[in-house]
Design an enzyme around this catalytic site. Structure first.
Site, PDB file in Angstrom:
ATOM      1  N   CYS A  51       0.826  -1.205   0.000  1.00 21.25           N
ATOM      2  CA  CYS A  51       0.000   0.000   0.000  1.00 21.25           C
ATOM      3  C   CYS A  51       0.859   1.253   0.000  1.00 21.25           C
ATOM      4  CB  CYS A  51      -0.931   0.001   1.206  1.00 21.25           C
ATOM      5  SG  CYS A  51      -0.112   0.419   2.754  1.00 21.25           S
ATOM      6  N   CYS A  54       4.694   1.734   4.154  1.00 24.02           N
ATOM      7  CA  CYS A  54       6.042   1.653   4.739  1.00 24.02           C
ATOM      8  C   CYS A  54       6.963   2.713   4.141  1.00 24.02           C
ATOM      9  CB  CYS A  54       6.619   0.256   4.555  1.00 24.02           C
ATOM     10  SG  CYS A  54       5.695  -0.983   5.479  1.00 24.02           S
ATOM     11  N   CYS A 146       3.483  -6.936   5.704  1.00 20.86           N
ATOM     12  CA  CYS A 146       3.165  -7.672   4.471  1.00 20.86           C
ATOM     13  C   CYS A 146       4.387  -8.421   3.954  1.00 20.86           C
ATOM     14  CB  CYS A 146       2.674  -6.725   3.383  1.00 20.86           C
ATOM     15  SG  CYS A 146       1.086  -5.979   3.739  1.00 20.86           S
ATOM     16  N   CYS A 186       2.726  -2.251  10.693  1.00 25.12           N
ATOM     17  CA  CYS A 186       1.824  -1.880   9.621  1.00 25.12           C
ATOM     18  C   CYS A 186       1.383  -0.437   9.819  1.00 25.12           C
ATOM     19  CB  CYS A 186       0.631  -2.828   9.562  1.00 25.12           C
ATOM     20  SG  CYS A 186      -0.423  -2.583   8.103  1.00 25.12           S
ATOM     21  N   HIS A 224       2.595  -4.921  25.655  1.00 23.45           N
ATOM     22  CA  HIS A 224       1.965  -5.102  26.968  1.00 23.45           C
ATOM     23  C   HIS A 224       2.978  -4.900  28.096  1.00 23.45           C
ATOM     24  CE1 HIS A 224      -0.688  -6.789  30.035  1.00 23.45           C
ATOM     25  NE2 HIS A 224       0.257  -7.650  30.356  1.00 23.45           N
ATOM     26  N   CYS A 227       3.847  -1.193  28.501  1.00 22.34           N
ATOM     27  CA  CYS A 227       2.735  -0.271  28.298  1.00 22.34           C
ATOM     28  C   CYS A 227       2.571   0.682  29.482  1.00 22.34           C
ATOM     29  CB  CYS A 227       1.449  -1.057  28.088  1.00 22.34           C
ATOM     30  SG  CYS A 227       0.035   0.003  27.715  1.00 22.34           S
ATOM     31  N   CYS A 247      -7.068   0.035  31.273  1.00 22.99           N
ATOM     32  CA  CYS A 247      -6.475  -0.935  30.357  1.00 22.99           C
ATOM     33  C   CYS A 247      -7.457  -1.216  29.224  1.00 22.99           C
ATOM     34  CB  CYS A 247      -6.156  -2.223  31.130  1.00 22.99           C
ATOM     35  SG  CYS A 247      -5.618  -3.574  30.060  1.00 22.99           S
ATOM     36  N   CYS A 253      -7.534  -4.858  23.019  1.00 20.85           N
ATOM     37  CA  CYS A 253      -6.102  -4.590  22.866  1.00 20.85           C
ATOM     38  C   CYS A 253      -5.277  -5.874  22.769  1.00 20.85           C
ATOM     39  CB  CYS A 253      -5.591  -3.769  24.040  1.00 20.85           C
ATOM     40  SG  CYS A 253      -3.881  -3.215  23.835  1.00 20.85           S
ATOM     41  N   CYS A 262       6.768   0.230  20.515  1.00 20.33           N
ATOM     42  CA  CYS A 262       5.898   1.417  20.376  1.00 20.33           C
ATOM     43  C   CYS A 262       5.775   2.251  21.647  1.00 20.33           C
ATOM     44  CB  CYS A 262       4.487   1.024  19.917  1.00 20.33           C
ATOM     45  SG  CYS A 262       4.415   0.385  18.247  1.00 20.33           S
ATOM     46  N   CYS A 274      -0.784   4.533  19.438  1.00 18.72           N
ATOM     47  CA  CYS A 274      -2.116   3.934  19.527  1.00 18.72           C
ATOM     48  C   CYS A 274      -2.713   3.977  20.932  1.00 18.72           C
ATOM     49  CB  CYS A 274      -2.092   2.497  19.003  1.00 18.72           C
ATOM     50  SG  CYS A 274      -1.505   2.404  17.298  1.00 18.72           S
ATOM     51  N   CYS A 281      -4.284  -1.675  20.767  1.00 12.24           N
ATOM     52  CA  CYS A 281      -3.278  -2.192  19.847  1.00 12.24           C
ATOM     53  C   CYS A 281      -3.902  -3.283  18.976  1.00 12.24           C
ATOM     54  CB  CYS A 281      -2.116  -2.760  20.657  1.00 12.24           C
ATOM     55  SG  CYS A 281      -0.882  -3.640  19.687  1.00 12.24           S
ATOM     56  N   CYS A 284      -0.075  -5.047  14.983  1.00 11.43           N
ATOM     57  CA  CYS A 284       0.299  -4.940  13.577  1.00 11.43           C
ATOM     58  C   CYS A 284       1.699  -5.474  13.286  1.00 11.43           C
ATOM     59  CB  CYS A 284       0.131  -3.508  13.070  1.00 11.43           C
ATOM     60  SG  CYS A 284       1.379  -2.348  13.634  1.00 11.43           S
TER      61      CYS A 284
END
Lengths: 319, 515
Positions: A51, A54, A146, A186, A224, A227, A247, A253, A262, A274, A281, A284
């Site tokens: 797509c 990236c 992908c 992603c 997790h 987080c 949470c 999630c 992340c 996110c 989450c 991805c």
């Protein structure tokens, strides 16, 4: 051409002597020669069932920024969205780079092994174009989920039989050990991609997950485990609806299944990410991202229909 | 008897668009003053990549839709997210909260701004700007000095690929004004940072870009605190200033230097808009829906849309309204030459995109402000309205839209209620249907959804580049880009830069077109 430091200094000294320059010029000349002779590593970037997310993510790179990447770190010999090159000389350039064997290869997007006509590049099915490139490259990076695992094009019910690049290489008997890296996401986070590339070029093949071949430096810890809302999980304080504090597990999630950093480096230069935005989450970076119809991203649907997964599956083996 | 020798001139692949596109033109030689050019008599656009996201959604939880459909495109994910949430909102019978509506618009608006800036500089500019002019640069701009020495070093080292990816390129006539070249190159670099800033804006309310997880039916998950609003506003100011003071003048600069391109690439002359950026809870929009059929304005009737697959690699009988659409891939189908389908409106070929939106709204009596904006530009450029239907016209209108949109967004961010509810809760009905009609940066976008047993039974979308790069339909009508190439004069068949300039003016996205 890559000259050794010793040769550079010798050459600089010779020139200084012959031109009767001041001795201090040796260092200056050596630096200059180094810049002149040090060719940046070549990167060939192609897109398969993709797509372009990236590539846009790469353009969001913070440090180094895209300009620095292209002028100081690598030589981006071809990129479908950025290259001035167009038309029938593209195939010839790809062949020329491949034949040299002196390049790194990045693929964005999945490979449609079940329907080769689903992706053509420069007059060839991607499935035919890829093998020589993959064999000759110094190393291969799968940018994004992908390319790493198949991603959305490989979801159950897909019509093209798409797979990730590692699977394709295994099917084609192209070696992956020590020369293939998966950088899922992603899209792929720019820091993960640029970091992996810089490490490969500057130091060599990094420490990786034995099964997934993802670099540990970016893909070891789960979302997790790091987080900022982990304390809510521990206290069993759960968000009941979108936008609530707490949470996000009961909303769906999949942080426990998503191994990436992340929570630490966040997204878009730290603008947000996110879970901080109240968005559960969706895992991805997971090999199973979006894979199964029966495993939706959110748990809102549990109210309505027969649930064909266990809560344990959403927590992952570690919990 | 004179027989013209037809010559096929192809541009394959087309770089600096999104996705996999091959363009083939049939041409006849034309000799003027002893010089032979090649005039395009017909063209074929071949979309070369298919994933089948519509099929992948079948049987899934409806709330999976906006997550998966954003991945139709990494350049305009928010448009697809919006098409999907709007279809779901209709199916669920909800409207966003006022904050939800504003925040959705602000996420979508940011995605428009990044996309238009990316298009002019990173995608289109290299067709016009002379990168090699850097070698003559004598000024003090640090960016240009750095770029110049980078190009020089690569050439001095006799690199096999100096100054990649800006070289190699077609060696044809580019912009000749040295000052303009240098300004555009410096701005290309600045544009990289500005479009990144626009993505930050989108992430402030959308969570991340590309692919914003915070975007949900009914609004978004991010409650807007004062921090968010300030962070968004300050970035918007910077982006809006760039658009006004750099992007807009640069487009006019290129337009002036390449004046003949106001007479090239006219297209089919029919324009379609679904409208975008809801201004209230009752369907009012900033850019309104409508149709302009050979200069005559009509209100939009979405039931008049049908997707034909005669030249497309799908098994399908006749043309189908997307609520009954099918995605039955047939890669080896005889006579098919593209993965892109042929959407038509009342059987007519329609162009979509910034030009289409603004032409439709120009003729909409309820959108006097649009006519005012456009007339202002036409006056300043001393051009009639008809000249906007061209390669250069599309670039100008895209920049005008960016400028107007950024100004609109400065109003919208001021309306956000600090700490106000960002989304409207919803239930997923057992059986429902809905559609979301919106605009992506590249044009009119529709998502159609049918739910049975709380699951997606059917999902279809028709995307801007589906309209624009569509192949010949069952009545043998070529699509808008195919039509816009007819009559084009190509000077050097081995370097058909003219074809690239025409195609890129539409800002094609093939991952979108096929999905």
């Amino acid at each position: 051409m890559n000259l050794s430091r010793r040769t550079l200094l010798k050459t600089a000294a010779l020139i200084t002597a012959q031109l009767a320059l001041a001795p201090a010029c040796v260092t200056v000349l050596a630096e200059g020669l180094d810049r002149l002779v040090h060719r940046k590593e070549r990167v060939l970037w192609l897109q398969g069932m993709s797509c372009t997310g990236c590539s846009i993510s790469l353009l969001n790179a913070e440090g180094p920024i895209p300009l620095e990447i292209v002028t100081e770190i690598i030589s981006l010999v071809y990129h479908p969205n950025l290259s001035a090159l167009q038309g029938d000389k593209t195939g010839a350039l790809i062949d020329q780079v491949t034949a040299s064997g002196d390049f790194y290869f990045v693929l964005e997007g999945a490979v449609p092994v079940g329907m080769p006509e689903a992706c053509r590049v420069a007059d060839k099915p991607l499935t035919e174009l890829l093998p020589p490139i993959l064999r000759k490259a110094k190393a291969v990076i799968a940018a994004g989920t992908c390319a790493s695992y198949g991603g959305i094009p490989a979801a159950v019910g897909n019509p093209t039989g798409s797979v990730g690049l590692r699977t394709f290489m295994d099917q084609q008997n192209i070696p992956v050990k020590g020369r293939f890296l998966a950088c899922p996401g992603c899209p792929c986070h720019p820091l993960s991609l640029v970091g992996a590339l810089a490490y490969l070029i500057g130091k060599g093949y990094p420490a990786v997950d034995a099964e997934l071949l993802t670099p540990d430096m970016f893909f070891k810890e789960s979302v997790h485990d790091t987080c900022p809302r982990f304390h809510f999980w521990e206290k069993r304080v759960f968000a009941a609806k979108f936008g609530d504090e707490g949470c996000l597990f009961k909303l769906g999630c999949l942080g426990p299944l998503s191994r990436t950093n992340c929570p630490k480096r966040q997204w878009n230069g730290g603008a947000n990410w996110c879970i901080r935005a109240g968005a559960p989450c969706v895992a991805c970076t997971s090999p199973e991202f979006a894979r199964r119809r029966e495993f939706p991203f959110y748990r809102v649907g549990e109210r309505y229909h027969e649930v064909r997964y266990t809560e344990g599956e959403r927590k992952g083996a570690s919990l | 008897m004179f027989v013209a020798r037809m010559k096929t001139i192809s541009l394959n692949p087309v770089s600096r668009i999104e996705g996999h596109l091959a363009v083939h033109t049939e041409t006849e030689p034309v000799t003027v003053n002893g010089l032979t050019s090649h005039r395009v008599t017909s063209a074929r656009c071949e979309g070369e990549m298919f994933r089948g996201l519509e099929k992948i959604l079948e049987g899934r939880d409806p709330l999976d839709a906006q997550v998966i459909m954003q991945r139709v495109c990494g350049v305009c994910p928010i448009a697809h997210g919006m098409g999907s949430v709007k279809a779901q909102e209709m199916a669920y019978g909800i409207v966003p909260t006022p904050n939800g509506r504003l925040l959705q618009n602000l996420i979508a608006g940011a995605n428009f701004l990044h996309s238009h800036i990316l298009h002019f500089y990173q995608l289109a500019a290299l067709d016009f700007v002379d990168v090699k002019a850097l070698l003559k640069y004598q000024g003090a701009n640090p960016t240009l000095i750095r770029l110049k020495s980078w190009v020089e070093e690569g050439l001095a080292r006799k690199d096999a690929f100096p100054a990649a990816p800006f070289l190699p390129r077609y060696e044809v006539k580019y912009l000749e004004d040295q000052d303009a070249n240098m300004a555009l190159l410096a701005h290309y670099v600045e544009a990289l940072e500005i479009r990144k800033t626009a993505d930050e804006m989108g992430a402030i309310f959308g969570a991340k870009l590309p692919h914003a997880t915070a975007l949900i039916p009914g609004g978004c998950t991010q409650t807007p605190t004062i921090d968010h609003i300030i962070a968004y506003s300050s970035r918007l100011k910077r982006v809006a200033a760039f658009i006004r003071e750099v992007y807009w003048p640069d487009v006019l600069r290129v337009g002036k230097a390449f004046g003949p391109y106001f007479d090239i690439g006219q297209g089919c002359g029919n324009y379609l808009a679904f409208g975008v950026f809801e201004t209230d809870a009752s369907g009012g929009k900033w850019i309104r829906p409508g149709v302009l059929m050979q200069g005559k304005w009509e209100p939009l009737d979405q039931s008049a849309i049908a997707e034909d697959a005669s030249s497309s690699k799908f098994a399908q009988k006749g043309a189908l309204h997307p609520s009954l659409g099918e995605t039955d891939a047939q890669p080896g189908k005889t006579g098919a030459y593209s993965w892109i389908k042929s959407p038509r409106y009342r059987g007519q070929v329609m162009e979509v995109g910034p030009l289409a939106r603004w032409m439709v709204n120009y003729h909409d009596p309820a959108q006097a402000w649009v006519k005012q904006e456009v007339d202002g530009v036409l006056g300043a450029l001393n051009l009639p309205l008809t000249k906007l239907a061209s390669v250069m016209g599309r670039h100008v209108i895209r920049a005008l839209e960016a400028r107007s949109l950024a100004a609109g967004m400065e109003d919208w961010i001021a309306q956000v209620e600090i700490d106000g509810a960002p989304n409207q809760p919803f239930d997923i009905p057992k059986s429902a249907s809905g559609y979301g009609l919106t605009e992506a940066p590249r044009g009119a976008l529709g998502h159609w959804l049918a739910i049975e047993n709380h699951r997606i039974q059917r999902y279809q979308c028709i995307v801007p580049t589906t309209w624009n790069c569509s192949p010949r339909d069952g009545s043998n009508q070529p699509g808008p880009v195919e039509q816009s190439l007819v009559g084009l004069m190509v000077e050097d068949p081995t370097q058909p830069i003219e074809v690239g300039r025409v195609v890129r003016s539409f800002d094609p996205c093939i991952a979108c077109a096929v999905h």
